[in-house]
Design a protein around this motif. Structure first.
Motif, PDB file in Angstrom:
ATOM      1  N   GLY A  80       0.747  -1.136   0.003  1.00  0.00           N
ATOM      2  CA  GLY A  80       0.078   0.095   0.212  1.00  0.00           C
ATOM      3  C   GLY A  80       0.838   1.213  -0.116  1.00  0.00           C
ATOM      4  N   VAL A  81       2.234   1.325  -0.112  1.00  0.00           N
ATOM      5  CA  VAL A  81       3.149   2.196  -0.237  1.00  0.00           C
ATOM      6  C   VAL A  81       4.293   1.701  -1.273  1.00  0.00           C
ATOM      7  CG1 VAL A  81       4.276   1.480   1.769  1.00  0.00           C
ATOM      8  CG2 VAL A  81       4.365   4.030   0.936  1.00  0.00           C
ATOM      9  N   MET A  82       4.922   2.859  -1.876  1.00  0.00           N
ATOM     10  CA  MET A  82       6.009   2.586  -2.729  1.00  0.00           C
ATOM     11  C   MET A  82       6.680   3.630  -3.138  1.00  0.00           C
ATOM     12  SD  MET A  82       3.095   1.457  -5.901  1.00  0.00           S
ATOM     13  CE  MET A  82       2.091   0.909  -4.674  1.00  0.00           C
ATOM     14  N   HIS A  83       7.831   3.618  -3.602  1.00  0.00           N
ATOM     15  CA  HIS A  83       8.621   4.831  -4.178  1.00  0.00           C
ATOM     16  C   HIS A  83       8.212   4.553  -5.864  1.00  0.00           C
ATOM     17  CE1 HIS A  83      10.993   5.305  -0.576  1.00  0.00           C
ATOM     18  NE2 HIS A  83      11.194   3.928  -0.505  1.00  0.00           N
ATOM     19  N   LEU A  84       7.894   5.543  -6.424  1.00  0.00           N
ATOM     20  CA  LEU A  84       7.708   5.594  -7.929  1.00  0.00           C
ATOM     21  C   LEU A  84       8.922   6.198  -8.510  1.00  0.00           C
ATOM     22  CD1 LEU A  84       4.253   6.710  -8.133  1.00  0.00           C
ATOM     23  CD2 LEU A  84       4.740   4.401  -8.057  1.00  0.00           C
ATOM     24  N   VAL A  85       9.403   5.710  -9.506  1.00  0.00           N
ATOM     25  CA  VAL A  85      10.570   6.284 -10.259  1.00  0.00           C
ATOM     26  C   VAL A  85      10.222   6.316 -11.654  1.00  0.00           C
ATOM     27  CG1 VAL A  85      12.512   5.680  -8.614  1.00  0.00           C
ATOM     28  CG2 VAL A  85      12.051   4.147 -10.207  1.00  0.00           C
ATOM     29  N   ASN A  86      10.881   7.234 -12.597  1.00  0.00           N
ATOM     30  CA  ASN A  86      10.634   7.435 -13.988  1.00  0.00           C
ATOM     31  C   ASN A  86       8.912   7.557 -14.095  1.00  0.00           C
ATOM     32  OD1 ASN A  86      13.116   6.997 -15.030  1.00  0.00           O
ATOM     33  ND2 ASN A  86      13.195   4.988 -14.428  1.00  0.00           N
ATOM     34  N   HIS A  87       8.688   8.490 -13.257  1.00  0.00           N
ATOM     35  CA  HIS A  87       7.169   8.682 -13.230  1.00  0.00           C
ATOM     36  C   HIS A  87       6.469   9.748 -13.968  1.00  0.00           C
ATOM     37  CE1 HIS A  87       9.182  11.704 -10.972  1.00  0.00           C
ATOM     38  NE2 HIS A  87       9.413  10.975  -9.815  1.00  0.00           N
ATOM     39  N   GLY A  88       7.529  10.502 -14.774  1.00  0.00           N
ATOM     40  CA  GLY A  88       7.110  11.211 -15.831  1.00  0.00           C
ATOM     41  C   GLY A  88       7.098  12.725 -15.371  1.00  0.00           C
ATOM     42  N   ILE A  89       7.439  13.061 -13.911  1.00  0.00           N
ATOM     43  CA  ILE A  89       7.615  14.580 -13.611  1.00  0.00           C
ATOM     44  C   ILE A  89       9.112  14.850 -13.620  1.00  0.00           C
ATOM     45  CG2 ILE A  89       7.060  15.983 -11.679  1.00  0.00           C
ATOM     46  CD1 ILE A  89       4.506  14.302 -11.173  1.00  0.00           C
ATOM     47  N   SER A  90       9.723  15.884 -14.082  1.00  0.00           N
ATOM     48  CA  SER A  90      10.932  16.167 -14.308  1.00  0.00           C
ATOM     49  C   SER A  90      11.769  16.470 -12.814  1.00  0.00           C
ATOM     50  CB  SER A  90      11.419  17.174 -15.201  1.00  0.00           C
ATOM     51  OG  SER A  90      10.961  18.408 -14.458  1.00  0.00           O
ATOM     52  N   ASP A  91      12.804  15.857 -12.827  1.00  0.00           N
ATOM     53  CA  ASP A  91      13.644  16.233 -11.594  1.00  0.00           C
ATOM     54  C   ASP A  91      13.686  17.705 -11.294  1.00  0.00           C
ATOM     55  OD1 ASP A  91      14.214  13.421 -11.799  1.00  0.00           O
ATOM     56  OD2 ASP A  91      16.248  13.514 -12.242  1.00  0.00           O
ATOM     57  N   ASP A  92      14.016  18.568 -12.425  1.00  0.00           N
ATOM     58  CA  ASP A  92      14.010  19.883 -12.393  1.00  0.00           C
ATOM     59  C   ASP A  92      12.974  20.377 -11.684  1.00  0.00           C
ATOM     60  OD1 ASP A  92      15.359  22.287 -13.077  1.00  0.00           O
ATOM     61  OD2 ASP A  92      13.695  22.622 -14.207  1.00  0.00           O
ATOM     62  N   LEU A  93      11.578  19.861 -12.033  1.00  0.00           N
ATOM     63  CA  LEU A  93      10.455  20.620 -11.504  1.00  0.00           C
ATOM     64  C   LEU A  93      10.150  20.199 -10.144  1.00  0.00           C
ATOM     65  CD1 LEU A  93       7.896  22.218 -11.839  1.00  0.00           C
ATOM     66  CD2 LEU A  93       6.730  19.981 -12.620  1.00  0.00           C
ATOM     67  N   MET A  94      10.846  18.927  -9.739  1.00  0.00           N
ATOM     68  CA  MET A  94      10.429  18.591  -8.206  1.00  0.00           C
ATOM     69  C   MET A  94      11.328  19.424  -7.449  1.00  0.00           C
ATOM     70  SD  MET A  94       9.603  14.529  -8.446  1.00  0.00           S
ATOM     71  CE  MET A  94      11.307  13.871  -9.100  1.00  0.00           C
ATOM     72  N   ASP A  95      12.633  19.586  -7.966  1.00  0.00           N
ATOM     73  CA  ASP A  95      13.535  20.438  -7.140  1.00  0.00           C
ATOM     74  C   ASP A  95      13.264  21.811  -6.980  1.00  0.00           C
ATOM     75  OD1 ASP A  95      15.387  18.363  -6.881  1.00  0.00           O
ATOM     76  OD2 ASP A  95      16.630  18.884  -8.562  1.00  0.00           O
ATOM     77  N   ARG A  96      12.691  22.238  -7.937  1.00  0.00           N
ATOM     78  CA  ARG A  96      12.331  23.712  -7.837  1.00  0.00           C
ATOM     79  C   ARG A  96      11.190  23.938  -6.979  1.00  0.00           C
ATOM     80  NH1 ARG A  96      11.506  25.937 -13.747  1.00  0.00           N
ATOM     81  NH2 ARG A  96      11.473  28.071 -12.617  1.00  0.00           N
ATOM     82  N   VAL A  97      10.127  23.104  -6.944  1.00  0.00           N
ATOM     83  CA  VAL A  97       8.928  22.944  -5.871  1.00  0.00           C
ATOM     84  C   VAL A  97       9.557  22.982  -4.843  1.00  0.00           C
ATOM     85  CG1 VAL A  97       7.064  21.572  -5.345  1.00  0.00           C
ATOM     86  CG2 VAL A  97       7.455  22.054  -7.822  1.00  0.00           C
ATOM     87  N   LYS A  98      10.496  22.035  -4.380  1.00  0.00           N
ATOM     88  CA  LYS A  98      11.168  21.997  -3.064  1.00  0.00           C
ATOM     89  C   LYS A  98      11.800  23.189  -2.462  1.00  0.00           C
ATOM     90  CE  LYS A  98      12.958  17.688  -3.738  1.00  0.00           C
ATOM     91  NZ  LYS A  98      13.469  16.254  -3.557  1.00  0.00           N
ATOM     92  N   LYS A  99      12.441  23.847  -3.447  1.00  0.00           N
ATOM     93  CA  LYS A  99      13.155  24.769  -3.260  1.00  0.00           C
ATOM     94  C   LYS A  99      12.129  25.924  -2.751  1.00  0.00           C
ATOM     95  CE  LYS A  99      17.799  24.558  -5.506  1.00  0.00           C
ATOM     96  NZ  LYS A  99      17.688  23.511  -6.312  1.00  0.00           N
ATOM     97  N   ALA A 100      11.156  26.067  -3.559  1.00  0.00           N
ATOM     98  CA  ALA A 100      10.153  27.342  -3.392  1.00  0.00           C
ATOM     99  C   ALA A 100       9.502  26.997  -2.065  1.00  0.00           C
ATOM    100  CB  ALA A 100       8.977  27.242  -4.501  1.00  0.00           C
TER     101      ALA A 100
END
Length: 356
Positions: A80-100
């Motif tokens: 009922g829980v998992m790490h998803l990789v190659n999920h289609g959301i770019s590393d750059d976008l995720m990093d910028r969301v986290k920085k914000a």
């Protein structure tokens, strides 16, 4: 501006205290497996949260596609829980969301207070800290920022942070991409139950009604991490929950009778199956008990997006196809709101029950 109802945990943590106030100390029975989270994360023996590679989820090759979908389905049924990789959301976008998000929490507390929520009046969106549960008086070692991020026409932009300047744009793009990922996951889970591809998505509200609520959890350093919890043990009420974090460990899952610390997998999104999907699947997909632990050395931040059905419009109950003569319905029909109330009531009852 709404005045703060309790000291922010961040302010407590930065005040130099060596011992935490008693309302943050968890009962003894909650303090099992609360060792050093950095040591716990390094352990390689025992069960590990599965990592699911979504690269082939839409492969042209039916065999390859089926293998990927089968792995996802198996993880949903077993963990009922998992790490998803190659999920289609770019590393750059995720990093910028986290920085914000991090930049918002790096603002002085007085600045953040301009966005304070007011839980007593039902204004739950905004900057907040856990209010004491009247029965237990327990508090969690976290501050947070909570707001609805999708669909766009249901957002209240007046409470979105103005600083940093790119917060709104980045969070909006991320929410939209996550919404697409949710459709993909729900399709696979539908097929896994022998249903039509779009069925589960329809049952949780479809494109119009499924709400994405983001909660940025901020867990300051804690002088006595062995006594506190960032978030107490719970299952998510959502259909699905997607989580980013700043690579500081802290997520623990209760799997086969033991607390297991999730490893930090670079560029992954942690995904939980929530109660809503567990109910619709009649328990075939699991909503796992989990909690957040804290540490002395590093601030932990996580970005949880809860995909929730509308509160009153849909009756949640096991789908007819998941019930048979040999498999009775495990859950009574309830609206999403009634399910939340039921969990709160049950928790209060459990807290009031005399110690055995």
């Amino acid at each position: 501006m709404v005045t703060s109802v309790a000291p922010r945990v961040e302010s407590l943590a930065s005040s130099g205290i060596q011992t935490i106030p008693k309302e943050y100390i968890r009962p003894q029975e909650e303090l099992t497996n609360m060792g050093n989270v950095f040591e716990e994360e390094k352990k390689d023996e025992g069960s590990q949260v599965p990592t699911i590679d979504l690269r082939d989820i839409d492969s042209e090759d039916p065999e390859v596609r089926e293998r990927c979908r089968e792995e996802l389905k198996k993880a949903a049924m077993d963990w009922g829980v998992m790490h998803l990789v190659n999920h289609g959301i770019s590393d750059d976008l995720m990093d910028r969301v986290k920085k914000a998000g991090e930049a918002f929490f790096n603002l002085p507390v007085e600045e953040k207070e301009k966005y304070a929520n007011d839980q007593k009046t039902g204004q739950i969106q905004g900057y907040g800290s856990k209010l004491a549960n009247n029965t237990s008086g327990q508090l969690e070692w976290e501050d947070y920022f909570f707001h609805l991020v999708y669909p766009e026409d249901k957002r209240d932009m007046s409470i979105w942070p103005k600083t940093p300047a790119d917060y709104t744009e980045l969070t909006s793009v991320y929410a939209k991409q996550l919404r697409g990922l949710a459709t993909k996951i729900l399709s696979v889970l539908s097929l896994g139950l022998g249903l039509e591809e779009g069925r589960l998505e329809e049952e949780v509200g479809g494109l119009e009604e499924l709400l994405l609520q983001m909660k940025i959890n901020y867990y300051p350093k804690c002088p006595q991490p062995e006594l506190a919890l960032g978030v107490e043990a719970h299952t998510d009420v959502s259909a699905l929950t997607f989580i980013l974090h700043n690579m500081v460990p802290g997520l623990q899952l209760f799997y086969k009778g033991k607390w297991i610390t999730a490893k930090c997998v670079p560029n992954s999104i942690v995904m939980h199956i929530g109660d809503t999907i567990e109910i619709l699947s009649n328990g075939k997909y699991k909503s796992i008990l989990h909690r957040g632990v804290v540490n002395k050395e590093k601030v932990r931040i996580s970005w949880a997006v809860f995909c929730e059905p509308p509160k009153e419009k849909i009756i949640l109950k096991p789908l007819p196809e998941t019930v048979s003569e040999t498999e009775a319905a495990m859950f009574p029909p309830r609206t999403f709101q009634q399910h939340i109330q039921h969990k709160l009531f049950k928790k209060t009852q459990d807290l009031q029950a005399p110690a055995k």
